[in-house]
Design an enzyme around this catalytic site. Sequence first.
Site, PDB file in Angstrom:
ATOM      1  N   TYR A 110      -4.168 -11.994   6.563  1.00  0.00           N
ATOM      2  CA  TYR A 110      -2.882 -11.202   5.895  1.00  0.00           C
ATOM      3  C   TYR A 110      -3.129 -11.863   4.396  1.00  0.00           C
ATOM      4  O   TYR A 110      -3.230 -12.941   4.141  1.00  0.00           O
ATOM      5  CB  TYR A 110      -1.486 -11.691   6.237  1.00  0.00           C
ATOM      6  N   HIS A 117       1.575  -5.960   7.541  1.00  0.00           N
ATOM      7  CA  HIS A 117       0.284  -6.159   8.626  1.00  0.00           C
ATOM      8  C   HIS A 117      -1.080  -6.711   7.983  1.00  0.00           C
ATOM      9  O   HIS A 117      -1.196  -6.614   6.680  1.00  0.00           O
ATOM     10  CB  HIS A 117      -0.255  -4.480   9.022  1.00  0.00           C
ATOM     11  N   LYS A 148      -7.208  -1.695  10.168  1.00  0.00           N
ATOM     12  CA  LYS A 148      -7.577  -2.816   9.444  1.00  0.00           C
ATOM     13  C   LYS A 148      -9.102  -2.811   9.127  1.00  0.00           C
ATOM     14  O   LYS A 148      -9.676  -1.863   9.736  1.00  0.00           O
ATOM     15  CB  LYS A 148      -7.556  -4.069  10.574  1.00  0.00           C
TER      16      LYS A 148
END
Length: 171
Positions: A110, A117, A148
């Site tokens: 992060y 997210h 991601k």
Amino acid sequence: MKEPIEFKLSGDRAFSEREKAINQLYNRRYFGEVVNGKLFLSLIEAAYLMERGKIKVLDGGKELSFEELFELGRKKDDQFDIKYLVYKDLRDRGYIVKSALKFGSHFRVYRRGMDEHSQWLIWVVPENLRFSANDITARVRVAHGVRKNMVMAVVDEDNDVVYYKIEWVKF
């Protein structure tokens, strides 16, 4: 210097029931996970915090040294050394680093707090690891599926870490 927070070893994790641990380490810096009023740290997180003098870890009443805790990590995970190097590098750069086992990678990272997210999935590999294109494809698919970026963290024999972002290219 502040007194290190006491944690107790429990299998492959360390935990503390102290409110101070939850406030200082989880609420402010997002280390570990809180379960039933206890803060649980992975051995990598515990080693990182111990190396910085933030915690001490007891095993049956005996305080472990950093080297003893690190050796426990090595016994449980043959890649503990290189995972620790990557974890340490990312944390030292100010990122929040959590486990990504459920995504088939080592870490999820992060940029800021846990309110958003994670942006990256990190796969830690030694530079001499042989793997197939399918190994990469599978990880990129999972990362893409959970929105991601897939990053391969390659650790060389000098313990330097190089990060490679891997992504789909559409023509």
